[in-house]
Design a protein around this motif. Structure first.
Motif, PDB file in Angstrom:
ATOM      1  N   GLN A   1     -31.497 -51.392  73.140  1.00 37.97           N
ATOM      2  CA  GLN A   1     -31.102 -51.515  74.385  1.00 37.97           C
ATOM      3  C   GLN A   1     -32.126 -51.888  75.121  1.00 37.97           C
ATOM      4  OE1 GLN A   1     -27.696 -51.669  75.573  1.00 37.97           O
ATOM      5  NE2 GLN A   1     -27.033 -50.899  73.608  1.00 37.97           N
ATOM      6  N   ARG A   2     -32.127 -53.080  76.074  1.00 35.74           N
ATOM      7  CA  ARG A   2     -33.286 -53.448  76.906  1.00 35.74           C
ATOM      8  C   ARG A   2     -33.269 -52.550  78.089  1.00 35.74           C
ATOM      9  NH1 ARG A   2     -35.700 -58.191  75.644  1.00 35.74           N
ATOM     10  NH2 ARG A   2     -35.534 -58.885  77.621  1.00 35.74           N
ATOM     11  N   ILE A   3     -34.504 -51.858  78.521  1.00 33.07           N
ATOM     12  CA  ILE A   3     -34.365 -51.282  79.638  1.00 33.07           C
ATOM     13  C   ILE A   3     -35.218 -51.660  80.866  1.00 33.07           C
ATOM     14  CG2 ILE A   3     -34.373 -48.782  80.676  1.00 33.07           C
ATOM     15  CD1 ILE A   3     -33.624 -47.987  77.859  1.00 33.07           C
TER      16      ILE A   3
ATOM     17  N   ASP B   1     -33.811 -47.471  69.142  1.00 41.51           N
ATOM     18  CA  ASP B   1     -32.719 -48.171  69.707  1.00 41.51           C
ATOM     19  C   ASP B   1     -32.968 -48.404  71.124  1.00 41.51           C
ATOM     20  OD1 ASP B   1     -32.536 -45.474  70.209  1.00 41.51           O
ATOM     21  OD2 ASP B   1     -30.307 -45.601  70.456  1.00 41.51           O
ATOM     22  N   LEU B   2     -34.051 -47.868  71.820  1.00 43.72           N
ATOM     23  CA  LEU B   2     -34.309 -48.225  73.102  1.00 43.72           C
ATOM     24  C   LEU B   2     -35.659 -49.260  72.990  1.00 43.72           C
ATOM     25  CD1 LEU B   2     -33.516 -44.701  74.362  1.00 43.72           C
ATOM     26  CD2 LEU B   2     -32.057 -46.789  74.222  1.00 43.72           C
TER      27      LEU B   2
ATOM     28  N   SER C   1     -30.103 -54.751  79.522  1.00 33.80           N
ATOM     29  CA  SER C   1     -28.686 -54.159  79.555  1.00 33.80           C
ATOM     30  C   SER C   1     -28.547 -52.810  80.313  1.00 33.80           C
ATOM     31  CB  SER C   1     -28.560 -53.814  78.014  1.00 33.80           C
ATOM     32  OG  SER C   1     -29.334 -52.962  77.382  1.00 33.80           O
ATOM     33  N   ILE C   2     -29.713 -52.186  80.757  1.00 34.22           N
ATOM     34  CA  ILE C   2     -29.668 -50.911  81.274  1.00 34.22           C
ATOM     35  C   ILE C   2     -30.686 -50.888  82.322  1.00 34.22           C
ATOM     36  CG2 ILE C   2     -30.034 -48.532  80.936  1.00 34.22           C
ATOM     37  CD1 ILE C   2     -28.978 -48.525  78.399  1.00 34.22           C
TER      38      ILE C   2
ATOM     39  N   ARG D   1     -27.603 -43.802  76.217  1.00 33.58           N
ATOM     40  CA  ARG D   1     -26.855 -44.286  75.133  1.00 33.58           C
ATOM     41  C   ARG D   1     -25.289 -44.011  75.538  1.00 33.58           C
ATOM     42  NH1 ARG D   1     -30.883 -40.737  71.577  1.00 33.58           N
ATOM     43  NH2 ARG D   1     -32.219 -42.780  70.776  1.00 33.58           N
TER      44      ARG D   1
ATOM     45  N   ALA E   1     -24.758 -47.200  77.495  1.00 31.01           N
ATOM     46  CA  ALA E   1     -25.080 -48.463  76.632  1.00 31.01           C
ATOM     47  C   ALA E   1     -23.801 -48.527  76.191  1.00 31.01           C
ATOM     48  CB  ALA E   1     -26.169 -48.191  75.941  1.00 31.01           C
ATOM     49  N   ARG E   2     -22.871 -47.638  75.788  1.00 30.48           N
ATOM     50  CA  ARG E   2     -21.652 -47.945  75.061  1.00 30.48           C
ATOM     51  C   ARG E   2     -20.587 -48.146  76.155  1.00 30.48           C
ATOM     52  NH1 ARG E   2     -23.490 -43.110  72.493  1.00 30.48           N
ATOM     53  NH2 ARG E   2     -22.124 -42.022  73.717  1.00 30.48           N
ATOM     54  N   ASN E   3     -20.853 -48.660  77.262  1.00 35.63           N
ATOM     55  CA  ASN E   3     -19.946 -49.013  78.459  1.00 35.63           C
ATOM     56  C   ASN E   3     -19.116 -47.616  78.825  1.00 35.63           C
ATOM     57  OD1 ASN E   3     -20.446 -51.754  78.446  1.00 35.63           O
ATOM     58  ND2 ASN E   3     -19.306 -52.060  76.661  1.00 35.63           N
TER      59      ASN E   3
END
Length: 221
Positions: A14-16, A38-39, A61-62, A131, A134-136
């Motif tokens: 996940q791109r933060i 994953d981050l 994404s976040i 997270r 990230a899962r909407n």
């Protein structure tokens, strides 16, 4: 191929982007997040202008967003949240702030945030909320969740307006256009439109003139 020989492709990180006016806070968050496979922290910003530019450039994404981004305003991040989520509908904004107020939690969600976390949260809980969004999904720490529940129990007789909405209302009453309101309040025309839509929804008005009329009856302008 045997089960032992099979390999599983790693999940896409996940791109933060970190948005906070204190560099030491951003550096601390980066050190925590970059230990997670994953981050991935792809950018940082300390102001509204920087944040808009970094998000545009890095396509995260976040966004981890503080509400206070200057000495002049305590909730400048609310307008930024609305601006980012309107321009990038797929973007998940997680508010990470020192402020905890029942109505503020609700306002953050109304401005497009998917979650709300107070800065004294522990690392495990912070990672869980990141997270989750990230899962909407939506995510709140225990303090913010309790504030949300309390706010939902309140049934006001008339709509509640944010400070920014009240400012927009006063300028609407003066007959200013969205562009002129944006100039007066130092916000984008897109953000003004967002607030005007919210005000019309809260007043159940079908036009700008009706908004002013209803707000006048309520005694808010």
């Amino acid at each position: 191929m045997t089960t032992e020989q099979q390999t599983v492709a790693p999940a896409v990180a996940q791109r933060i982007v970190l948005v906070d006016d204190h560099a030491i806070v951003r550096h601390g968050l980066r050190s925590i997040l970059e230990r997670e496979n994953d981050l991935e922290v792809v950018g940082e910003a300390s102001t509204v202008a920087e944040a808009a530019a970094v998000v545009e450039r890095t396509n995260p994404s976040i966004v981890l967003l503080d509400l206070k981004l200057s000495t002049g305003a305590d909730t400048e991040g609310l307008d930024l949240c609305a601006r980012l989520t309107e321009r990038h509908p797929e973007l998940a904004v997680l508010v990470l702030t020192t402020f905890l107020d029942d109505s503020l939690v609700v306002e953050a969600i109304q401005h497009g945030a998917r979650g709300y976390v107070v800065k004294d949260v522990d690392t495990t809980e912070l990672l869980r909320t990141i997270r989750a969004v990230a899962r909407n999904g939506s995510a709140f720490d225990s303090h913010a969740a309790a504030a949300m529940v309390r706010a939902m129990r309140v049934q006001p007789e008339q709509p509640r307006f944010t400070e920014r909405e009240l400012s927009v209302l006063k300028l609407l009453a003066r007959g200013l256009s969205n562009r002129d309101i944006g100039t007066e309040l130092y916000i984008s025309e897109t953000t003004v439109k967002f607030h005007v839509r919210n005000i019309m929804r809260k007043t159940d008005a079908g036009s700008r003139a009706e908004v002013v009329y209803e707000a006048s009856k309520m005694g808010v302008i």
